[in-house]
Design a protein around this motif. Structure first.
Motif, PDB file in Angstrom:
ATOM      1  N   PRO A  74       0.805  -1.217   0.000  1.00 34.63           N
ATOM      2  CA  PRO A  74       0.000   0.000   0.000  1.00 34.63           C
ATOM      3  C   PRO A  74       0.844   1.276   0.000  1.00 34.63           C
ATOM      4  CG  PRO A  74      -0.021  -1.012   2.167  1.00 34.63           C
ATOM      5  CD  PRO A  74       0.700  -1.965   1.267  1.00 34.63           C
ATOM      6  N   VAL A  75       0.342   2.261  -0.713  1.00 34.91           N
ATOM      7  CA  VAL A  75       0.912   3.610  -0.665  1.00 34.91           C
ATOM      8  C   VAL A  75      -0.197   4.501  -0.114  1.00 34.91           C
ATOM      9  CG1 VAL A  75       1.972   5.491  -1.950  1.00 34.91           C
ATOM     10  CG2 VAL A  75       2.318   3.117  -2.704  1.00 34.91           C
ATOM     11  N   ALA A  76      -0.061   4.893   1.144  1.00 35.78           N
ATOM     12  CA  ALA A  76      -1.087   5.730   1.774  1.00 35.78           C
ATOM     13  C   ALA A  76      -0.713   7.192   1.581  1.00 35.78           C
ATOM     14  CB  ALA A  76      -1.184   5.407   3.261  1.00 35.78           C
ATOM     15  N   GLU A  77      -1.703   7.988   1.231  1.00 42.33           N
ATOM     16  CA  GLU A  77      -1.459   9.432   1.136  1.00 42.33           C
ATOM     17  C   GLU A  77      -2.120  10.115   2.323  1.00 42.33           C
ATOM     18  OE1 GLU A  77      -1.916  11.753  -2.627  1.00 42.33           O
ATOM     19  OE2 GLU A  77      -3.330  12.968  -1.490  1.00 42.33           O
ATOM     20  N   VAL A 112       4.052   5.783   3.305  1.00 39.61           N
ATOM     21  CA  VAL A 112       3.102   6.827   3.684  1.00 39.61           C
ATOM     22  C   VAL A 112       3.646   8.145   3.116  1.00 39.61           C
ATOM     23  CG1 VAL A 112       1.916   8.014   5.549  1.00 39.61           C
ATOM     24  CG2 VAL A 112       2.444   5.582   5.770  1.00 39.61           C
ATOM     25  N   ARG A 113       2.931   8.648   2.107  1.00 38.07           N
ATOM     26  CA  ARG A 113       3.351   9.883   1.441  1.00 38.07           C
ATOM     27  C   ARG A 113       2.652  11.077   2.060  1.00 38.07           C
ATOM     28  NH1 ARG A 113       0.407  10.347  -2.841  1.00 38.07           N
ATOM     29  NH2 ARG A 113       1.360  12.381  -3.012  1.00 38.07           N
ATOM     30  N   TYR A 152      10.428  10.871  -8.620  1.00 44.84           N
ATOM     31  CA  TYR A 152      10.100   9.646  -9.356  1.00 44.84           C
ATOM     32  C   TYR A 152      10.874   8.448  -8.797  1.00 44.84           C
ATOM     33  CZ  TYR A 152       9.867   6.219 -13.112  1.00 44.84           C
ATOM     34  OH  TYR A 152       9.685   5.062 -13.825  1.00 44.84           O
ATOM     35  N   HIS A 153      12.179   8.586  -8.756  1.00 41.61           N
ATOM     36  CA  HIS A 153      12.999   7.438  -8.362  1.00 41.61           C
ATOM     37  C   HIS A 153      12.908   7.145  -6.869  1.00 41.61           C
ATOM     38  CE1 HIS A 153      14.808   6.500 -12.179  1.00 41.61           C
ATOM     39  NE2 HIS A 153      14.990   7.790 -12.412  1.00 41.61           N
ATOM     40  N   GLY A 154      12.815   8.178  -6.078  1.00 36.80           N
ATOM     41  CA  GLY A 154      12.723   7.973  -4.633  1.00 36.80           C
ATOM     42  C   GLY A 154      11.438   7.247  -4.266  1.00 36.80           C
ATOM     43  N   LEU A 155      10.341   7.681  -4.862  1.00 39.35           N
ATOM     44  CA  LEU A 155       9.051   7.043  -4.551  1.00 39.35           C
ATOM     45  C   LEU A 155       9.022   5.598  -5.047  1.00 39.35           C
ATOM     46  CD1 LEU A 155       6.244   7.155  -3.359  1.00 39.35           C
ATOM     47  CD2 LEU A 155       5.420   8.241  -5.461  1.00 39.35           C
ATOM     48  N   LEU A 156       9.549   5.393  -6.235  1.00 36.59           N
ATOM     49  CA  LEU A 156       9.569   4.033  -6.779  1.00 36.59           C
ATOM     50  C   LEU A 156      10.411   3.108  -5.892  1.00 36.59           C
ATOM     51  CD1 LEU A 156       8.100   2.948  -9.171  1.00 36.59           C
ATOM     52  CD2 LEU A 156      10.086   3.432 -10.608  1.00 36.59           C
ATOM     53  N   TYR A 157      11.546   3.633  -5.437  1.00 39.09           N
ATOM     54  CA  TYR A 157      12.406   2.848  -4.547  1.00 39.09           C
ATOM     55  C   TYR A 157      11.659   2.528  -3.252  1.00 39.09           C
ATOM     56  CZ  TYR A 157      16.882   1.213  -2.659  1.00 39.09           C
ATOM     57  OH  TYR A 157      17.886   0.437  -2.150  1.00 39.09           O
ATOM     58  N   ALA A 158      10.948   3.530  -2.728  1.00 32.01           N
ATOM     59  CA  ALA A 158      10.198   3.343  -1.477  1.00 32.01           C
ATOM     60  C   ALA A 158       9.144   2.254  -1.632  1.00 32.01           C
ATOM     61  CB  ALA A 158       9.546   4.661  -1.061  1.00 32.01           C
ATOM     62  N   ILE A 159       8.491   2.223  -2.795  1.00 28.43           N
ATOM     63  CA  ILE A 159       7.445   1.213  -3.020  1.00 28.43           C
ATOM     64  C   ILE A 159       8.068  -0.181  -3.152  1.00 28.43           C
ATOM     65  CG2 ILE A 159       5.616   0.444  -4.596  1.00 28.43           C
ATOM     66  CD1 ILE A 159       5.203   3.444  -5.335  1.00 28.43           C
ATOM     67  N   ARG A 160       9.249  -0.240  -3.747  1.00 23.36           N
ATOM     68  CA  ARG A 160       9.922  -1.542  -3.905  1.00 23.36           C
ATOM     69  C   ARG A 160      10.437  -2.094  -2.581  1.00 23.36           C
ATOM     70  NH1 ARG A 160      13.075   0.876  -8.374  1.00 23.36           N
ATOM     71  NH2 ARG A 160      12.090   0.293 -10.345  1.00 23.36           N
ATOM     72  N   LEU A 161      10.759  -1.216  -1.635  1.00 23.93           N
ATOM     73  CA  LEU A 161      11.339  -1.660  -0.364  1.00 23.93           C
ATOM     74  C   LEU A 161      10.344  -2.497   0.441  1.00 23.93           C
ATOM     75  CD1 LEU A 161      13.359   1.210   1.371  1.00 23.93           C
ATOM     76  CD2 LEU A 161      14.079  -1.163   1.110  1.00 23.93           C
ATOM     77  N   ASP A 163      10.370  -2.544   3.553  1.00 26.84           N
ATOM     78  CA  ASP A 163      10.267  -1.860   4.841  1.00 26.84           C
ATOM     79  C   ASP A 163       9.346  -0.644   4.726  1.00 26.84           C
ATOM     80  OD1 ASP A 163      12.184  -3.286   6.539  1.00 26.84           O
ATOM     81  OD2 ASP A 163      13.673  -2.573   5.110  1.00 26.84           O
ATOM     82  N   PRO A 164       8.820  -0.155   5.847  1.00 20.86           N
ATOM     83  CA  PRO A 164       7.955   1.033   5.792  1.00 20.86           C
ATOM     84  C   PRO A 164       8.746   2.325   5.559  1.00 20.86           C
ATOM     85  CG  PRO A 164       8.180   0.278   8.055  1.00 20.86           C
ATOM     86  CD  PRO A 164       8.893  -0.734   7.203  1.00 20.86           C
ATOM     87  N   VAL A 165       8.209   3.165   4.687  1.00 22.69           N
ATOM     88  CA  VAL A 165       8.887   4.417   4.334  1.00 22.69           C
ATOM     89  C   VAL A 165       7.920   5.589   4.506  1.00 22.69           C
ATOM     90  CG1 VAL A 165      10.082   5.710   2.514  1.00 22.69           C
ATOM     91  CG2 VAL A 165      10.279   3.215   2.588  1.00 22.69           C
ATOM     92  N   ILE A 166       8.387   6.628   5.167  1.00 19.24           N
ATOM     93  CA  ILE A 166       7.672   7.905   5.156  1.00 19.24           C
ATOM     94  C   ILE A 166       8.262   8.691   3.986  1.00 19.24           C
ATOM     95  CG2 ILE A 166       7.314  10.105   6.366  1.00 19.24           C
ATOM     96  CD1 ILE A 166       5.848   7.986   7.815  1.00 19.24           C
ATOM     97  N   PHE A 167       7.411   9.108   3.060  1.00 22.64           N
ATOM     98  CA  PHE A 167       7.904   9.818   1.884  1.00 22.64           C
ATOM     99  C   PHE A 167       7.399  11.263   1.938  1.00 22.64           C
ATOM    100  CE2 PHE A 167       8.326  11.076  -2.501  1.00 22.64           C
ATOM    101  CZ  PHE A 167       9.532  10.504  -2.855  1.00 22.64           C
ATOM    102  N   LEU A 168       8.344  12.185   2.143  1.00 22.91           N
ATOM    103  CA  LEU A 168       7.969  13.587   2.325  1.00 22.91           C
ATOM    104  C   LEU A 168       8.102  14.377   1.029  1.00 22.91           C
ATOM    105  CD1 LEU A 168       9.771  14.242   5.733  1.00 22.91           C
ATOM    106  CD2 LEU A 168       7.327  13.872   5.361  1.00 22.91           C
TER     107      LEU A 168
END
Lengths: 324, 323
Positions: A74-77, A112-113, A152-161, A163-168
């Motif tokens: 999941p990518v939660a906004e 979580v974006r 683009y690349h940071g978010l894609l990397y976060a989705i591939r991980l 582990d949980p990522v907070i994306f600011l």
């Protein structure tokens, strides 16, 4: 490419190739997202994978955790970082802890974006920069993006991980246009040296990076050469890149929009002082927000945060005091 | 009800009871530390629910030893976890409140009241999206029903039509505060009835819990929608071992002990001919041996190595599905 288009492209790419990727949040579906980051995805992938939620931030993150536990990605906004304060239980007590508490048995491949920062006259409850609150929590990765490439690349990397990522993200970046190209082997854990220089290392991230770059142009005219480092990950921080640069320049400035106290400037300058004290030709300088809630009035609002002019002036006078 | 079921209930409830009595002893000896929440008195809810629900994901609060045992978690691994040993089910990093075993579809052990309710909703959403039929069982206490997250979760579960069985074990006390001081509605199932079918049952009668949960499971899996059960129960001990529980009169506690769930089960089973004294004796011996073995295993197990401090914070792995 607009910053928000780059984020949209990353989400679209991920959803197209991995059926486990779902998006959830307030207004993300039918409405297309309050900052239009998810525009078009509802029509393309349907309401089951682009899920409109009630205004219930804690349970937006909470349900995303349940989905991730079962193997979805999941990518939660969260509409803004200010509202993420309602989800701090799920972010801090749950998302960051479940893997460790379970002895590594629970995986949370989730993102979580959220955007943060001062936009224009949105007042105190819509204008905060809160990265330090997330970045102080072990178990979370905290990424941030200052342009369309890292978006683009940071978010894609976060989705591939796994582990949980907070994306600011930053509210003012969404409509900004940046040169875009796909990069091979983008590594979010590596800070980007956006500009090389020899006199000062300036570390920043998110929207402030652009204010720093502008101030540094003016400083060049004064004969001060700045190396500008853009942090793509705020947890972990790529200290190696910072140390490498400071060893060369012998001077450190950290610029960020959040209030100065207990912010990234404190962490980075403390680490640099611990590691490179005898290399330094000047005490580290922090240029940050004032210790006030962000006011509505435009004049006061601009007084509360760093601007290119303030960054330029503060670096100039600090430099003069310390032999530049 | 069959003989086999009565035997299974008795075995699991007795195992839960004896396991936790032993936990209390080991806590007082100093072998178990931290917060230790015992479910003594609430075994009918835990065993009836887990057995009745059968297959499906299970999300529990911090009072979850008996739930884990009923789900089939190895008693040795639970005891070792309580002892903080490397062989514990969560490698000694979670303790009493954080037992996890995804292989058994057992997802904690959560120590924040009401926080696991949205996890259950998300899990059910995921299962449904992946085309699986199995529902999700989410157990929580009366205190959770006053929390905002409770209402968020009920709303989302109904709105999204996901098969979650919300099971509230109402033992009347949120730590030391009686429900009359914490909840406007005294019948907690009323809080859910506008969202989903909601019933109140006797949580001291394992047969009643089992029957209600079987019906609820059938409902959630047939219709793909949530269901709510409030089970009225009582805990004999304090909230945790740190709490003496002396805000309740001895008379009140004695009154509930007269309807002890294990005694009730035995009375009914003897009357119906489902169990004999001989069978009970054999089960008691078996339970005693299992608990003894669990403690011996925990005692003999090693502490986690120092490297374990830093493992499991992140896995650091990237999926390669997305190019």
């Amino acid at each position: 490419m607009l910053y928000r288009e780059a984020l949209n492209l990353a989400l679209d790419h991920a959803m197209e190739h991995d059926p486990r990727v779902v998006i959830l949040g307030e207004d993300v579906g039918f409405y297309g997202g309050n900052y239009k980051v998810t525009e078009g995805l509802y029509v393309k992938y349907g309401p089951k994978r682009v899920i409109d939620t009630p205004i219930a931030e804690n349970s937006i993150v909470g349900t995303a955790i349940g989905m991730a536990m079962m193997g979805l990605r999941p990518v939660a906004e969260i509409m803004t970082a200010n509202f993420a304060m309602l989800a701090m239980d799920q972010i801090v007590n749950q998302m960051a802890k479940l893997r460790y508490m379970s002895g590594g048995k629970v995986f949370l491949p989730m993102v979580v974006r959220m955007p943060q920062g001062v936009a224009k006259q949105l007042a105190a409850q819509h204008s905060q920069s809160l990265e330090h609150m997330f970045a102080s929590v072990p178990g979370l990765y905290v990424f941030c993006a200052s342009d369309s490439i890292s978006a683009y690349h940071g978010l894609l990397y976060a989705i591939r991980l796994d582990d949980p990522v907070i994306f600011l993200e930053h509210v003012l970046l969404y409509s900004m246009d940046f040169p875009f190209q796909k990069v091979e082997n983008f590594d979010p854990f590596k800070a980007r040296v956006l500009k090389e220089g020899k006199d000062i290392t300036v570390v920043s991230y998110l929207k402030m990076v652009h204010d720093v770059l502008k101030a540094c142009e003016w400083l060049e005219k004064e004969g001060i050469s700045c190396e500008v480092i853009d942090l793509v990950s705020l947890r972990p921080i790529d200290f190696e890149t910072i140390y490498h640069s400071v060893k060369k320049t012998k001077r450190l400035v950290v610029v960020y929009e959040a209030p100065k106290t207990c912010g990234f400037g404190a962490e980075i300058s403390a680490r640099v002082s611990e590691e490179l004290f005898y290399f330094l030709d000047a005490p580290p300088l922090r240029i940050a927000g004032e210790e006030v809630p962000i006011p509505y009035n435009r004049k006061l609002e601009l007084m509360a945060i760093p601007t290119p002019e303030k960054i330029y002036q503060q670096i100039l006078s600090w430099g003069k005091r310390h032999g530049l | 009800m069959s003989q086999t079921l009565a035997e299974k209930f008795y075995y699991l409830m007795k195992l839960g009871r004896e396991f936790e009595i032993r936990c209390k002893e080991e806590y007082l000896k100093g072998n178990i530390s931290g917060f230790l929440h015992l479910a003594i008195g609430e075994e009918a809810v835990h065993v009836g629910a887990v057995v009745g629900f059968g297959k499906g994901d299970l999300f529990c609060p911090y009072r979850e030893h008996v739930l884990a045992l009923a789900r089939g978690m190895d008693p040795r691994l639970i005891m070792a976890e309580l002892f903080g040993k490397a062989t514990g089910v969560s490698k000694g990093k979670g303790g009493s409140m954080h037992l996890y075993e995804p292989k058994l579809d057992f997802f904690g052990g959560n120590a924040i009241v009401a926080a696991h309710l949205p996890h259950a909703v998300g899990a059910a959403y995921a299962r449904k999206l992946m085309g699986e039929k199995a529902g999700v069982l989410c157990i929580f206490g009366d205190g959770a029903t006053n929390n905002g997250t409770f209402f968020e979760a009920l709303n989302m579960a109904s709105l999204w039509e996901v098969p979650v069985l919300f099971l509230c074990e109402n033992n009347q006390y949120a730590i030391g505060t009686h429900i009359s001081k914490s909840s406007y509605l005294k019948d907690l199932y009323l809080k859910a009835k506008d969202y989903m079918p909601a019933v109140q049952i006797d949580g001291m009668d394992v047969f009643e819990v089992y029957k209600a949960v079987v019906e609820a499971k059938q409902y959630i899996e047939t219709y793909g929608k949530p269901y709510f059960i409030e089970a009225l129960t009582y805990r004999y001990e304090g909230h945790s071992m740190a709490d003496k529980g002396d805000y309740r009169s001895p008379r009140e506690i004695e009154m509930y002990k007269k309807r002890d769930p294990i005694d009730l089960l035995l009375q009914k089973s003897f009357k119906e001919g489902w169990l004999t004294e001989e069978q009970v004796k054999l089960i008691d011996q078996k339970v005693e041996a299992i608990v003894e073995e669990a403690v011996a295993f925990a005692l003999a197990s090693a502490e986690p190595s120092e490297e374990e401090l830093y493992t499991d914070v992140y896995c650091g792995v990237c999926s390669d599905v997305i190019p």
